[in-house]
Design an enzyme around this catalytic site. Structure first.
Site, mmCIF file in Angstrom:
data_model
loop_
_atom_site.group_PDB
_atom_site.id
_atom_site.type_symbol
_atom_site.label_atom_id
_atom_site.label_comp_id
_atom_site.label_asym_id
_atom_site.label_seq_id
_atom_site.Cartn_x
_atom_site.Cartn_y
_atom_site.Cartn_z
ATOM 1 C CG ASP A 195 7.037 -76.390 3.735
ATOM 2 O OD1 ASP A 195 6.936 -77.403 4.074
ATOM 3 O OD2 ASP A 195 6.634 -76.400 2.939
ATOM 4 C CD GLU B 268 12.049 -80.733 5.666
ATOM 5 O OE1 GLU B 268 12.160 -80.902 4.544
ATOM 6 O OE2 GLU B 268 11.532 -81.252 6.138
ATOM 7 C CG ASP C 45 4.575 -82.665 1.019
ATOM 8 O OD1 ASP C 45 3.538 -81.761 1.770
ATOM 9 O OD2 ASP C 45 4.918 -81.957 0.680
#
Ligand code: GLC
Length: 862
Positions: free
Chosen positions: A435, A438, A516
């Site tokens: 997670d 990025e 999300d």
């Protein structure tokens, strides 16, 4: 430009921001929009002057063109794929890490040169190069133009590589990753630079795949703009006559792939960027997680799934498993990971642990944190321009903690990272969930990622800025995670779930999800085109948080029973099927949270039953789904397919984004509107369609209306299909061996299926340990012939029989197989007990024929 920052000043700002912001990550309004750094526009008045070809050199796989101050290479990689590079003289051609295959066997091609043009011809492609001004045109083998440079051509504008292409109104565009703006990109502007988007519908999403497909006049081609820099795409938004793409910097390289079918484009694209690995079968089962589960919640939820007889294969542990958000350490919320592992494994469950790339720096006085100490000693972190380690922050939100970020560009870092996974694997973890990769850095002034000028040193000592590495950061982390499996779990298929991704990630990761999303109807709707476009960029294993992850209280967002029911109907047919929700880091069982719980039974009995019904169906269809993954692994074939992918000749499918194919034969037309109990369904042309629930048959090429009360998911089966399924519902994929394979057959003339089976967990399939059986069912006059040919038989399977389940059938006069007459029985139970025989259900008009498995089987039904 290199931005100079004073670390001390930066930390002060971070401290002030974190004190001002409330401690929740998602609920506050003060949470500023996440937007990347300003875009660099392309100055159209500053494009290069038209160039002309001054000299041509033939290469072993193409040509090199002298254009004056620049040179172009056009290389033929296969008869339908070419690589185009435009470089300043003396520069070398490049590939990004996205490219998996560089050693293409030299294709047969011819080069003809005339005054005006140079023509390269392969078996299926002609590349027509205009000498003055220089421009490239791709034609198919019939001489039809597929794609052509526009007048603006290609070049560099102030260091920015750009390409302009002609288009016309009938051309549509697809791909470019999991964007939230719908299926067809024509008339839209897109950009590739991933971020943790807020709001969710931002132009920049979680993935970076600079690949798109053009579809014009029923013919598809693909273009991969092979750059790691931030890139931009204007898909005929500016003009109906041309489209263009460009990047902030870097070299101009693109790959052109001729279809003409979309599936050919994807197959070739995934030859170039890599095919997905076969996932473990358990990863195809239903998964549950919540940001907030503690060990007791995980165990409780696991038991509840079993008690309620809702199938489940996996649980995912969010950041609460760690000790104070420190990667690779177990914390007090999970006091007994060994015990939990035993509980889960006894229930036949697998579990996955989350990892964020940031490594926390212990505060003064805190105990030593080995991964930080070790990584610092080995010098594995991203640097500031002055050579010191860059410090940012991720979890926890709202306290001034500091973190370093691994420099995954270095092999040493990836090897070290891989090794750290021992902490989870030793406790029985089966999968890894990457997670925030990025990578996110909770700093508004840096646009929520690392500042662009931070330094990544490569293995050869050369240095790259974050700006150049950003888009491949998750790819490199995923590569390291894949390596963790190879080293620490040899001969076990990796399960790596990644949020962010770059082209080619499918070869190191297993699955992705679209981040999300929110509990609202729009996000349910848009999930289908998001997933479709992820598949069209070479990444077939995708899903969305079922029920929606976030809830914006100010907008009144809530996962209502109706929304959950409709979402689980769709979610049960996604490649990745996971119910995940935000409980804001709080244990749902111990804390009164403002969030709501979202397991299927939290919405009352009706929704619980609906959830069970559709999740059960997923498990019944597991052989079909597993085979869809096999075809994705072999050819890049999509699992969730937009209709245009399978029916590109039917223009009505080109913009259809509220229906999808689940594998090659089943169409899902979900209800996606609040309160709706019916919907229009488009049945693509070129096939006949059977309503799965009623058996009614429809011609393709028409729109019908379907009643669908809560609990009814409209499903249609393409006629002439065989759908392998199980007749027993399992609570998890490994519960019972498959001894009888049901072959649901919807026959018009002839249906074929290549049925694949392996052990579902090891990598022995790569060594050829699998079974492959060609199944055919065809009609000859009034006779139906079934045959099954075992082509490959190198895996020890428990399969003993097939049950041919022929829909819309007649009561046969005679059924013979292997010179033996099959006896008729009067009910399904009796048929179960026989090794061969048949039963005709006259009410449903279904013929069941039980057929023993053998090397070559033929059964004739008169
Ligand atoms: C991110 C993830 C989400 C996860 C949360 C806490 O928002 O996208 O899935 O639950 O972080 O780790």
């Amino acid at each position: 430009m290199i931005l100079k920052r004073v670390i001390k000043g930066w930390l002060m700002i971070a401290l002030v921001i974190s004190i001002l912001l409330p401690s929740t990550y998602f609920a506050q309004t003060a949470y500023a929009d996440m937007q990347p750094h300003p875009e660099k526009p392309l100055d159209k008045n500053n494009l290069e002057k038209p160039m002309s070809v001054q000299n041509v050199e033939r290469l072993n796989n193409g040509v090199k063109l002298d254009l004056g101050k620049q040179e172009a290479y056009i290389r033929v990689l296969s008869s339908d794929t070419a690589k185009v590079s435009l470089l300043n003289k003396g520069d070398k051609e490049e590939n990004t890490v996205g490219i998996a295959k560089t050693d293409w066997p030299t294709s047969k091609f011819k080069v003809n040169k005339s005054n005006k043009k140079i023509v390269i011809t392969t078996n299926s492609l002609t590349i027509d190069i205009k000498q003055k001004p220089f421009g490239i045109k791709f034609l198919d083998k019939n001489g039809k133009t597929i794609n052509e440079d526009a007048n603006q051509g290609m070049g560099y504008e102030n260091g920015k590589p750009y390409v302009f292409k002609k288009t016309d109104k009938s051309e549509n565009f697809y791909g470019i990753g999991e964007k939230t703006d719908g299926l067809n990109k024509r008339g839209k502007e897109e950009a590739v630079w991933h971020q943790d988007p807020f709001p969710y519908e931002a132009k920049y999403g979680y993935s970076s795949v600079p690949f798109f497909i053009g579809l014009n006049d029923k013919k598809a081609y693909g273009i991969l703009f092979d750059t790691t820099w931030r890139s931009y795409y204007n898909f005929a938004k500016e003009s109906d006559d041309y489209y263009y793409f460009y990047a902030d910097s870097g070299k101009l390289t693109y790959y052109f792939i001729n279809g003409p079918k979309m599936k050919d484009v994807i197959n070739r694209f995934t030859d170039l960027t890599g095919k997905m690995q076969m996932p473990p079968e358990w990863a195809l089962g239903f998964q549950q997680s919540s940001w907030g589960y503690h060990q007791n919640d995980v165990e409780q939820v696991a038991k509840e799934y079993r008690d309620k007889k809702i199938p489940l294969d996996g649980l995912m542990l969010d950041i609460e498993w760690m000790d104070d958000y420190k990667n690779f350490t177990w914390g007090s919320n999970f006091p007994d990971p060994n015990g939990m592992n035993k509980t889960l494994k006894d229930l036949g469950l697998h579990y996955t642990t989350i990892i964020d790339p940031a490594i926390r720096v212990p505060d003064p006085g805190q105990p030593e944190y080995a991964p930080y100490t070790e990584g610092t000693q080995k010098d594995l972190w991203v640097k500031n321009p002055d050579g010191s380690n860059f410090l940012g922050k991720v979890w926890p939100w709202g306290v001034p903690s500091k973190s370093v970020f691994p420099n995954f560009l270095k092999k040493d870092t990836r090897d070290w990272w891989a090794q750290q996974h021992k902490a989870m694997f030793d406790k029985g973890a089966d999968g890894v969930w990457n997670d925030m990769n990025e990578p996110v850095n909770f700093s508004e002034e840096d646009h929520w990622t690392l500042p662009l000028d931070r330094i990544f040193e490569a293995d050869d000592g050369s240095k790259y800025t974050h700006e150049e590495v950003h888009n491949i950061y998750p790819f490199l982390e995923d590569q390291a995670t894949n390596e963790a499996f190879k080293r620490l779990k040899p001969n076990t298929r990796p399960f790596v779930l990644t949020r962010s991704l770059y082209t080619g990630a499918q070869r190191y990761t297993t699955a992705t999800w679209t981040g999300d999303n929110h509990s609202n109807w729009d996000h349910l709707k848009m999930s289908i085109s998001q997933d479709a476009n992820v598949g069209l960029t070479g990444f077939p294993f995708v899903g969305n948080d079922i029920g929606g992850f976030s809830k914006n209280k100010e907008l009144g967002e809530e996962c209502t029973p109706e929304l959950f029911a409709r979402w689980v109907e769709v979610g049960s047919f996604l490649p990745l099927s996971r119910d995940h929700y935000n409980n804001d880091g709080k244990s749902p069982s111990t804390t009164e949270s403002y969030m709501q719980r979202q397991e299927p039974w939290q919405f009352g009995k009706q929704v619980e039953d609906i959830s069970r019904k559709y999740i059960n169906m997923r498990y019944e269809l597991m052989p079909y789904l597993y085979n869809a993954f096999k075809s994705a692994h072999e050819t890049g074939n999509l699992i969730l397919q937009p209709l245009v992918y399978r029916f590109q000749d039917d223009a009505n499918t080109h913009n259809t984004e509220d229906q999808f194919m689940f594998g090659n034969s089943i169409m899902i037309a979900p209800v996606l509107t609040q309160g709706a109990t019916s919907r229009n369904v488009y049945l693509p042309d070129g096939a006949k369609w059977i309503d799965y629930w009623t058996g009614a048959e429809y011609k393709g090429g028409q729109t019908i209306s379907k009643q669908a009360d809560l609990g009814t998911l409209p499903i249609y089966v393409k006629k002439d299909s065989i759908i392998p399924s199980r007749d027993d519902v399992q609570q998890h994929t490994g519960e019972k061996p498959l001894t009888n394979l049901t072959l649901d057959t919807y026959l018009d003339h002839k249906a074929t299926y290549s049925y694949y089976q392996d052990d579902g967990i090891s990598e022995d399939y790569i060594k050829g340990q699998y079974n492959l059986t060609d199944i055919k069912v065809g009609k000859i006059g009034r006779t139906t012939v079934f045959s099954a040919d075992q082509k490959i038989n190198r895996y020890h399977s428990d399969l003993k029989s097939y049950t041919l389940k022929l829909h819309d059938a007649k009561d046969p006069k005679l059924v013979i197989g292997g010179l033996k007459k099959y006896t008729k029985v009067s009910n399904l139970k009796d048929l179960d007990e026989k090794s061969r025989g048949y039963y005709f259900d006259s009410a449903e008009k279904i013929l069941y024929v039980k057929i023993p498995v053998s090397g070559h089987t033929k059964v004739i039904i008169h």
